[in-house]
Design a protein around this motif. Structure first.
Motif: not given
Length: 434
Positions: A26, A29-30, A189, A192, A196
């Protein structure tokens, strides 16, 4: 001139199936640190497995054995960056039988992300990893309470886990400022890259936000210059008939032209006349910089010597206690004759007594073990053929660490910390082994 972002060394730790590989995937990816064809390959493999979305753990579990078992079994280093900072991440195993890999991966970390499954909370392996990180002197910890979306009452679960972990880390010597708890869902996610909306009970930073802003602490107790001499440069050319420079990398501290230094173990003193680099001369150089030092005096210096600041130079050691993590299948026994590598110096060494063994299961010390086995950590006494100019590990991680090497095969057998690194963990003492 635009400066490159600074570098933070981080590591992951946690129990098996807590989601470390997914978290690392993650992060990659992020931060857009993986190529499009890698994402396509992971997506295809995930669909073939019947998953709706990409399984990001496939980005990091690269060994075939890891993919088959579904666990991480070796240390892998990943690189990613944001506009604020660059990162080197050591993804370490969670299984107890790979404690040695965890020690290797976390030994240079400035921050460790310790994962727990929100459904399980703080478990024995969490306590074990926390104790190992305290032993290694890791300056910063992040408790990532993962899979927070899978518990019925996430706010209560996060509060209880955070409180229990805070009590544990206090007992191991960390201050509240050194430990940060973040509720996350690596799969979805949450918290991360961005904060959120699914965690309204949490008002702190997202994980990447925290990694970007946490103090970049190389060592909690800064020391003066520590410069292991790697090579003596004597070109003997018409252009440089009298050039004598001492090349290496600054292990700790800083050095400036005009500084008085001492050469160890001999104890000779001199003054820095010049600092050369591939890019020209410098007035001052800091930790991590590869330089060549020139001195005012023509003194006897060779590979393995240490050029140190006069004010806090370490006392050369030949007989000392040390904490060692044993990395070899063959157990360590008293009387073993090995090679000890400290900085750029390698010398013969004899293992004296095995003083205590660290019981990771019960966070206690066992007196007078007969052996130190693979993956075990213990305090031992060592005598070296030549003195080494080492700091106590609690004073400086870089200049207080060493390796134990097989003199026949050249294999690394153990990783050592000068001094009693176990003493500050406040562990209980258990009777002598029967």
């Amino acid at each position: 001139m635009k400066h490159a972002p600074d570098l933070l060394r981080i590591a992951t730790a946690g129990s098996v199936d807590d989601g470390k590989s997914t978290l690392v995937g993650r992060l990659l990816y992020d931060t857009k640190s993986v190529l499009a064809d890698q994402i396509d390959a992971v997506t295809k493999a995930s669909v073939d497995r019947g998953l709706e979305g990409p399984d990001l753990s496939l980005l990091v579990d690269g060994l075939r054995a890891e993919r088959e078992q579904g666990i991480t079994i070796d240390v892998a280093y990943r690189y990613f960056a944001t506009p604020a900072r660059s990162f080197v991440l050591a993804d370490t195993p969670g299984h107890v039988q790979y404690t040695r890999n965890t020690v290797s991966g976390a030994s240079t970390a400035q921050l460790v992300i310790l994962l727990v499954d929100a459904r399980n909370g703080v478990v024995a392996q969490t306590r074990r990893h926390a104790a190992v990180m305290a032993l290694l002197g890791v300056p910063q910890l992040v408790l990532a309470v993962n899979k927070i979306d899978l518990v019925d009452d996430p706010a209560t679960a996060f509060a209880q886990i955070s409180a229990e972990f805070a009590e544990l880390t206090r007992s191991l010597g960390w201050s509240a400022e050194q430990v940060t708890a973040i509720p996350v869902s690596a799969l979805h996610g949450d918290n991360i890259a961005t904060r959120s909306e699914s965690t309204p009970y949490y008002d702190g930073p997202a994980l990447i936000e925290h990694l970007e802003t946490v103090p970049n602490v190389t060592d909690p107790r800064p020391v003066g210059l520590r410069f292991p001499v790697q090579y003596v440069i004597r070109p003997r050319t018409p252009e440089f008939p009298d050039y004598r420079g001492y090349a290496g990398q600054i292990a700790a501290g800083r050095v400036s032209v005009g500084d008085e230094v001492v050469i160890l173990p001999a104890g000779t003193r001199s003054t820095i006349r010049q600092i050369d680099t591939a890019d020209g001369q410098l007035a001052t150089a800091h930790t991590g910089r590869s330089v060549t030092l020139l001195l005012d005096d023509d003194v006897d210096i060779s590979r393995g010597d240490l050029i140190a600041a006069v004010a806090d130079a370490p006392e050369p050691l030949q007989q000392f206690s040390a904490t060692v993590c044993w990395l070899a299948e063959k157990p360590l026994r008293p009387g073993a004759r090995l090679l000890l590598k400290h900085g750029t110096r390698t010398t013969q060494a004899i293992i004296g007594g095995l003083e205590v063994l660290f019981d990771e299961q019960h966070l206690s010390l066992i007196d007078a073990p007969d052996t130190v086995e693979l993956n075990q950590i213990g305090r031992i006494s060592i005598q070296t053929a030549e003195p080494i100019a080492a700091d106590d590990y609690q004073v400086n991680r870089e200049s207080g660490s060493f390796l134990l090497i097989d003199p026949q095969g050249g294999n690394t057998l153990g990783a050592g910390l000068v001094g009693d690194a176990l003493a500050h963990l406040h562990l209980s003492q258990t009777p002598e082994l029967v």
